[in-house]
Design an enzyme around this catalytic site. Structure first.
Site: not given
Length: 502
Positions: A261-264
């Site tokens: 996911s985004k954010r990582q």
RNA sequence: GGCCCCAUCGACUAGUGGUUAGGUCAUCACCCUUUCAAGGUGGUAGCACGGGUUCGAAUCCCGUUGGGGUCACCA
């Protein structure tokens, strides 16, 4: 049964950019179809108008094509099973929904979302699994709602959805091509909404109908769809259709092993393109996340055609795979090392042009943008860059004057005599004929030997003055490519600056 | 929490009853070398646990633990 022509699909929703997980799903569908001499199709699942993003469809397809994944049928290229956009097929879903309604496999539901939510909370509080309470299940289907009530709501024009009637306590079974037999109990399945109150179908309904009408033989999709298999299978059964074969791919994971996911980190293929990764590396990398040739093969680098030739669903693993950028970087370097310089020139020329538009250069623009010059830079740098654009940005001294000198390196490499030696050697460079790596090297060695000095006392300062940095390709070759004029200019300027600094 | 899926070095993986558990990335050391890379050599590092089955289990079965996914009028 006659062997059918294999047809697979990638069915993204146009809600944004192409996710790397989506790229892999598309890739596996494509590889499998091509390997089987079949067709790969793109269908757009835009049944949620609220999430629809402008241009997403074209972007999705454009990005897939960048990766070399060309669809045989798609909204952009057409085909005989169109439309390939679900919002243009509403009449079809309506028709099949009516059929389900008639056959008592589906029913109208007038519950409001508030009502549903209230019900959910109540069940939760009572310690039950939240599930639709079948308030609107008609009497003739085993429910408690009299048909008169339903008719009344209908006539009043109340908004409604259509739900499928999931049979109680039956077991639903199928054989996943990757995971083997999987079984579900229908009692754990909710009466899934098929048609939303806005007249659009839900994913589950539309995809089953389209997958059947478009005659797909194999559905290859992410593991996140596994839990909704029973709903889909039940729909096939209601319609009396033979389901296609299913293969659920393991998920792509973040470094902490949660769903990518985004954010990582970056998850959009476009992000990686922007950073400079090539389609060769991305496709190769993503292909290896979950698939391998097996049988003691130690190959790591695969071209797309090679993947097509060797791909098989049997060799797709079951466990999720972490998206590890380190290995992607390594792969990118492998490709740069072997890519023809003409190809590299094509991609770096615009990068160079953009830099040239921003900055002045003292070098001849005609020369440094020419094939010959670029080719030399590429050969000197190809084992030293991580991305193609770095041929320009990482070794900018081939195109622009150094703007500063690496401080630590100067401190380390300068001795009191350095500038004098440099001046003396410069005089030799001025008359050196020809000005080549070979002659520079022998001139330098001949210059230094009688003085009882090591070549290094000049090599390092020369590099720093010519490039501004302490690292780079072979000094002699670098000087040759730069040319006598630039080299002399840089040395002279550098001596001045560094003398002042001391 | 219910349901479902999964489990070999830090990461990607090979392995389908008998292997000194192999390869790649990363990492460490050394070599090569004017620097940085690239390359070469070598090293550290793994079968989650517990029961079975078997002469013999990383491989088969069961359980435990752990991780993940999913439970919308989103896909």
């Amino acid at each position: 049964m006659v062997a059918q022509r294999v047809r697979t699909r990638f069915a993204p929703s146009p809600t944004g950019y192409l996710h790397v997980g989506g790229l892999r799903t598309a890739l596996y569908n494509y590889l499998f179809a091509k390997k089987m001499k079949g067709d790969f199709i793109i269908r757009i699942e835009d049944t949620d108008q609220s999430r629809k993003v402008e241009d997403a469809q074209q972007n999705l397809i454009k990005t897939l094509e960048w990766a070399g994944i060309i669809a045989d049928e798609s909204p952009e290229h057409g085909g005989s099973f169109g439309s390939y956009v679900q919002s243009e097929r509403l009449h079809i879903y309506r028709e099949y929904c009516d059929r389900l309604l008639e056959d008592k496999h589906a029913y109208y539901c007038f519950s409001t979302s508030e009502e549903l939510e209230e019900n959910r909370q109540l069940q939760l509080k009572q310690g039950f699994q939240p599930k639709y309470n079948r308030k609107w299940l008609p009497e003739e289907m085993g429910g408690a709602m009299p048909s008169s009530e339903i008719r009344k709501k209908m006539e009043a024009g109340s908004p409604y959805v259509v739900r499928m009637k999931v049979p109680d306590y039956i077991s639903v079974w199928f054989e996943d091509m990757i995971r083997g037999p999987v079984e579900f109990d229908s009692s754990t399945i909710d009466d899934q909404v098929l048609m939303k109150s806005d007249g659009f179908p839900t994913y589950h309904f539309a995809s089953v109908i389209d997958d059947h009408l478009m005659e797909f033989t194999h559905i290859i999709r992410g593991e996140e769809w596994l839990p909704s298999m029973p709903k889909h299978l039940l729909l096939y059964e209601f319609f009396g259709w033979e389901p296609p074969r299913f293969a659920h791919l393991p998920l792509l994971l973040n470094p902490d092993r949660s769903k990518l996911s985004k954010r990582q980190g970056d998850v959009a293929v476009e992000d990686y393109i922007r950073k400079g990764y090539s389609c060769d590396a991305i496709v190769n990398f993503v292909a290896m996340l979950g698939w391998n040739e097996g049988e003691g093969t130690e190959q790591e680098v695969y071209a797309l055609q090679e993947l097509i030739d060797k791909f098989s669903l049997e060799r797709v693993g079951k466990a999720g795979a972490v998206f590890n950028v380190e290995k992607l970087n390594w792969l990118e370097k492998q490709y740069i090392k072997h890519r023809p310089s003409a190809d590299i020139i094509n991609t770096i020329r615009p990068v160079l042009a953009a830099e040239l538009a921003k900055r002045e250069t003292l070098l001849s623009v005609d020369v440094i943008t020419g094939d010959h010059y670029l080719e030399q830079v590429i050969e000197l740098m190809r084992e030293r860059v991580g991305f193609e654009h770095e041929f320009v940005t990482f070794s900018s001294y081939f195109f622009f004057e150094p703007e500063s000198y690496e401080e630590e390196a100067v401190k380390k490499r300068w001795i009191p005599e350095t500038n004098d030696l440099l001046r003396e050697f410069t005089a030799e460079l001025e008359v050196l004929e020809p000005f080549t790596a070979e002659t520079i090297e022998s001139a330098l060695k001949a210059f230094v030997a009688p003085k009882g000095l090591k070549a290094a006392v000049l090599i390092h300062p020369l590099r720093i003055l010519a490039s501004g940095v302490s690292f780079g390709p072979s000094l002699y070759h670098m000087l040759e490519v730069l040319g006598r004029e630039a080299v002399l200019r840089r040395i002279t300027k550098g001596i001045d600056l560094i003398s002042v600094a001391e």
